[in-house]
Design an enzyme around this catalytic site. Structure first.
Site: not given
Length: 354
Positions: A252, A118, A217
Site C-alpha cells: 500500500n 475499515d 501497509n
C-alpha cells in the site's frame, strides 16, 4: 523465490495525479512487479458512492491507466468497497453490484477486488453475507482473478476496538464460504506489521483454506498520525522465506509517489537477494536508481529527520531541509517541500469521510 509482487492503491488521502501514477507503474514494472490494483479511499465512486458510476472524465482516466499498466506487463485491477451491500444483500444490492461490475469490466480489468476493510463488523452473519457478495461478483465479472479483503484483515486487536468485536470463527467461516479461487488480502499480525513471518502466514492460510495475498501497509503514511512522517527506509522484517506461503505480496503506497518508489524497490531486492539482503545497502541502491547519486546521498543523511522526528518536531531543522531540497529540480524533492509545507497532512475527519 519471489512471489508475485503488486501495488494496492488502497490508502486514504490525496489521490495521485495521472502523471504520478504513470511514474509508479513504470518504475515498479521495471522492478518485476506483476499487478496494480486501483482503489484509493478518496475515489467516492468506488466507496462512499459506489452505486454511482465514474463520470466520463474519470472513466477515461481509468481506461488509460488500464492500458498503461497492461502495456508495462502488469495485471490491472480495480477495488470496489460496496458499503451497505451485505445487510441486506437484497435485489437492490444485487442490481447495483451487477451494474457496477459491468462498468468496471468495460474499463478493462484483469483483477476485481471486493473489499470490506475499515467498515463496521458488528453485524449478524458477517462472514456469510460478505462471502455471498464476493461470490456473486465473481460470478459476473470478466476479470480472471477476484480478490477480497475481510473487515478483520489482521490479528491486530485495534480492529476490534475501532470496528466492533470480530465474530467468533469469522476468518474460518469466510474461507469456507468463499469460492476457492478467490484470493484474500491480509496485512499480517498487525495493521502495519513490523514483521511478517512464515509461521504466521501459514497459520492464517490454514484458517482460510488458501494462502493469503499480503496487503503490506508499508510504506503507506496516510491518516492523522502517519502523514506526519515520510516512510523512506528499505523494507525489513519480510524474509524471503515467506514467499512459498503467500499467493502474492502487494504494498500500500505512500502519499508521495516518487519517494515511495524507493522502499518499493527494496522489497523486490529483499526477495531476490534472500539471505544476502542488507536493508541499508538496499536503500542506497534504490535511492540512487530513483533520485541519482547526489540526491540519494543527501536523502540518506536526512532519513532520521524525515522518517523518525516528524513534521511538528523538526523546528529550525525544517527550514534547513527546505533550503537543501528547494535547490533540486526533481519531483521527489518537490514532494519533500510539499510535505514540509503541510500540504499532505491528514486529519481524522478526512479519514472518516472517505
Amino acid at each position: 523465490m519471489m512471489p508475485e509482487l503488486g501495488l494496492i492503491e488502497g490508502r486514504f488521502g490525496r489521490i495521485w495525479t495521472e502523471a504520478e501514477r504513470g511514474h509508479v507503474v513504470q518504475t515498479l514494472a521495471a522492478a518485476g512487479y506483476g499487478f496494480y490494483h486501483y482503489g484509493p479511499k478518496a475515489d467516492r465512486a468506488l466507496r462512499r458512492a459506489w452505486r454511482e458510476r465514474h463520470d466520463p472524465e474519470q472513466t477515461a482516466m481509468l481506461g488509460r491507466l488500464s492500458a498503461h499498466v497492461r502495456a508495462a506487463g502488469m495485471r490491472f485491477g480495480i477495488a470496489l468497497t460496496p458499503i451497505g451491500s451485505t445487510h441486506p444483500f437484497d435485489d437492490e444490492a444485487r442490481a447495483a453490484l451487477a451494474r457496477r461490475v459491468a462498468d468496471l469490466d468495460a474499463i478493462g480489468i484483469d483483477d476485481l477486488a471486493v473489499l470490506f476493510d475499515d467498515l463496521r463488523g458488528d453485524m449478524p452473519d458477517l462472514a456469510a453475507r460478505q462471502a455471498d457478495v464476493v461470490n456473486f461478483c465473481a460470478g459476473l465479472t470478466r476479470a480472471t482473478r477476484v480478490y477480497t479483503c475481510p473487515t478483520y484483515y489482521s490479528d491486530d486487536p485495534v480492529l476490534d476496538l475501532v470496528f466492533g468485536d470480530r465474530p467468533a470463527g469469522y476468518l474460518a467461516e469466510l474461507g469456507r464460504r468463499l469460492d476457492p479461487a478467490v484470493r484474500v488480502y491480509w496485512t499480517g499480525e498487525e495493521v502495519c506489521s513490523r514483521a511478517i513471518d512464515p509461521a504466521h502466514v501459514e497459520r492464517v492460510a490454514q484458517e482460510l483454506g488458501r494462502p493469503v495475498c499480503l496487503w503490506d501497509n508499508y510504506p503507506v503514511n496516510d491518516g492523522a498520525r502517519m502523514s506526519r512522517f515520510l516512510h523512506l527506509r528499505a523494507f525489513t522484517g519480510r524474509s524471503a522465506a515467506i514467499a512459498p506461503h503467500v499467493s502474492g505480496h502487494a504494498i500500500n503506497p505512500a502519499i508521495q509517489a516518487h519517494l515511495g518508489c524507493i522502499p518499493a524497490l527494496t522489497l523486490a531486492a529483499a526477495y531476490r537477494q534472500g539471505e544476502a539482503y542488507a536493508y541499508g545497502a538496499a536503500f542506497a541502491e534504490a535511492a540512487r536508481q530513483v533520485l541519482g547519486a547526489a540526491f540519494a546521498q543527501m536523502l540518506q543523511q536526512d532519513l532520521p529527520a524525515l522518517q523518525d522526528v516528524g513534521l511538528e518536531r523538526l523546528g529550525s531543522r525544517g527550514e534547513r531541509l527546505r533550503a537543501r531540497y528547494a535547490s533540486i529540480d526533481h519531483p521527489a524533492a518537490r514532494e519533500i517541500l510539499r510535505w514540509l509545507d503541510g500540504d499532505d497532512l491528514m486529519t481524522d475527519d478526512e479519514v472518516q469521510t472517505q
